[in-house]
Design an enzyme around this catalytic site. Structure first.
Site, mmCIF file in Angstrom:
data_model
loop_
_atom_site.group_PDB
_atom_site.id
_atom_site.type_symbol
_atom_site.label_atom_id
_atom_site.label_comp_id
_atom_site.label_asym_id
_atom_site.label_seq_id
_atom_site.Cartn_x
_atom_site.Cartn_y
_atom_site.Cartn_z
ATOM 1 N N ASN A 70 7.703 -5.737 -1.140
ATOM 2 C CA ASN A 70 7.754 -4.642 -0.183
ATOM 3 C C ASN A 70 6.334 -4.558 0.382
ATOM 4 O OD1 ASN A 70 7.806 -2.325 1.329
ATOM 5 N ND2 ASN A 70 8.856 -1.081 -0.217
ATOM 6 N N GLU A 117 12.182 -9.892 1.352
ATOM 7 C CA GLU A 117 11.445 -8.706 1.800
ATOM 8 C C GLU A 117 12.323 -7.478 1.590
ATOM 9 O OE1 GLU A 117 10.540 -8.943 5.988
ATOM 10 O OE2 GLU A 117 10.043 -6.818 6.106
ATOM 11 N N ARG A 121 13.592 3.859 12.345
ATOM 12 C CA ARG A 121 12.425 4.745 12.329
ATOM 13 C C ARG A 121 11.580 4.552 13.589
ATOM 14 N NH1 ARG A 121 9.577 4.536 6.684
ATOM 15 N NH2 ARG A 121 8.526 6.328 7.657
ATOM 16 N N ALA A 133 3.189 -0.829 4.752
ATOM 17 C CA ALA A 133 2.635 -0.783 6.117
ATOM 18 C C ALA A 133 2.193 -2.163 6.612
ATOM 19 C CB ALA A 133 1.468 0.191 6.161
ATOM 20 N N TYR A 170 11.516 8.643 1.491
ATOM 21 C CA TYR A 170 11.556 7.665 0.396
ATOM 22 C C TYR A 170 12.246 8.163 -0.870
ATOM 23 C CZ TYR A 170 8.217 5.451 3.503
ATOM 24 O OH TYR A 170 7.640 4.892 4.602
ATOM 25 N N HIS A 225 12.656 -3.016 1.752
ATOM 26 C CA HIS A 225 12.150 -1.714 2.183
ATOM 27 C C HIS A 225 13.084 -0.632 1.684
ATOM 28 C CE1 HIS A 225 9.238 -3.557 4.820
ATOM 29 N NE2 HIS A 225 10.186 -4.389 5.184
ATOM 30 N N PRO A 234 0.791 -1.231 0.000
ATOM 31 C CA PRO A 234 0.000 0.000 0.000
ATOM 32 C C PRO A 234 0.827 1.287 0.000
ATOM 33 C CG PRO A 234 -0.089 -1.102 2.134
ATOM 34 C CD PRO A 234 0.550 -2.058 1.176
ATOM 35 N N ASN A 235 0.307 2.237 -0.741
ATOM 36 C CA ASN A 235 0.854 3.599 -0.845
ATOM 37 C C ASN A 235 2.152 3.702 -1.645
ATOM 38 O OD1 ASN A 235 -1.224 4.875 0.748
ATOM 39 N ND2 ASN A 235 -0.319 3.853 2.513
ATOM 40 N N ARG A 257 5.358 11.124 -2.188
ATOM 41 C CA ARG A 257 5.047 10.776 -0.807
ATOM 42 C C ARG A 257 6.301 10.882 0.075
ATOM 43 N NH1 ARG A 257 4.761 4.533 1.143
ATOM 44 N NH2 ARG A 257 4.213 5.025 3.285
HETATM 45 C C1 DQA Z 1 8.353 0.845 3.692
HETATM 46 C C2 DQA Z 1 8.459 1.027 5.228
HETATM 47 C C3 DQA Z 1 7.105 0.870 5.880
HETATM 48 O O1 DQA Z 1 7.216 1.048 7.281
HETATM 49 C C4 DQA Z 1 6.114 1.876 5.351
HETATM 50 O O2 DQA Z 1 4.833 1.669 5.899
HETATM 51 C C5 DQA Z 1 6.053 1.913 3.862
HETATM 52 C C6 DQA Z 1 7.298 1.756 3.091
HETATM 53 C C7 DQA Z 1 9.681 1.118 2.977
HETATM 54 O O3 DQA Z 1 9.800 0.718 1.815
HETATM 55 O O4 DQA Z 1 10.580 1.747 3.539
HETATM 56 O O5 DQA Z 1 5.010 2.164 3.271
HETATM 57 O O6 DQA Z 1 7.996 -0.514 3.440
#
Ligand code: DQA
Length: 147
Positions: free
Chosen positions: A74, A98, A107, A77, A23, A100, A10-11, A18
């Site tokens: 990825n 996985e 964080r 959240a 990011y 990120h 998501p997002n 964003r």
């Molecule tokens: C994320 C880290 C997550 O905590 C966050 O909710 C994201 C992006 C990252 O790629 O750093 O949406 O997965």
């Protein structure tokens, strides 16, 4: 030919606009273009999906059982909340990497726990777009190891 499924959670469709301080300015299209280029060079097939819905991600993983050699995800959240995505990975036994963009351990406290990490082969966190390229290379190594 090896097949890798890439899932953006998501997002991540909002990357580029964003929270650029966290990011960066990289967009999901730029990430996907780079992953496709590497896949082509490595002679592997790649399918890329993005979803803002937990159930849809669970379904993507479930229907890929026996059809893909590795998963690069990825979970965004959902990393920190989704037992359902974790269970889908362990149920299908798809070797998973996985990734990120940010270093989730540097964080907020709630981001420092990944429900996915214990069922993944490994995790790459904190290198921006490089997390994805390193993750894809790790996924390809897993496939080669298996064959
Ligand atoms: C994320 C880290 C997550 O905590 C966050 O909710 C994201 C992006 C990252 O790629 O750093 O949406 O997965």
């Amino acid at each position: 030919m090896a097949k890798i499924l890439v899932i953006h959670g998501p997002n991540l469709n909002l990357l580029g606009e964003r929270e650029v301080d966290i990011y960066g300015k990289v967009t999901i299209d730029q990430i996907n273009k780079l992953l496709k280029k590497i896949a082509k060079e490595e002679g592997c097939e790649i399918e890329i999906v993005q979803s803002n819905h937990e159930g849809q991600i669970v379904e993507h993983i479930g229907k890929s059982k026996g059809k893909v050699d590795a998963l690069l995800i990825n979970p965004a959240a959902y990393t920190h909340t989704s037992v359902a995505i974790r269970d889908a990975i362990s149920a299908t036994r798809i070797p998973t990497v996985e990734v990120h963009l940010s270093n989730i351990y540097a964080r907020e406290e709630f981001r420092r726990t990944s429900l996915i990490a214990p069922v993944a082969k490994g995790q790459v966190s904190g290198f921006g777009i490089e997390s994805y390229t390193l993750g894809l290379k790790a996924a390809l190594s897993l496939v080669k190891e298996k064959k």
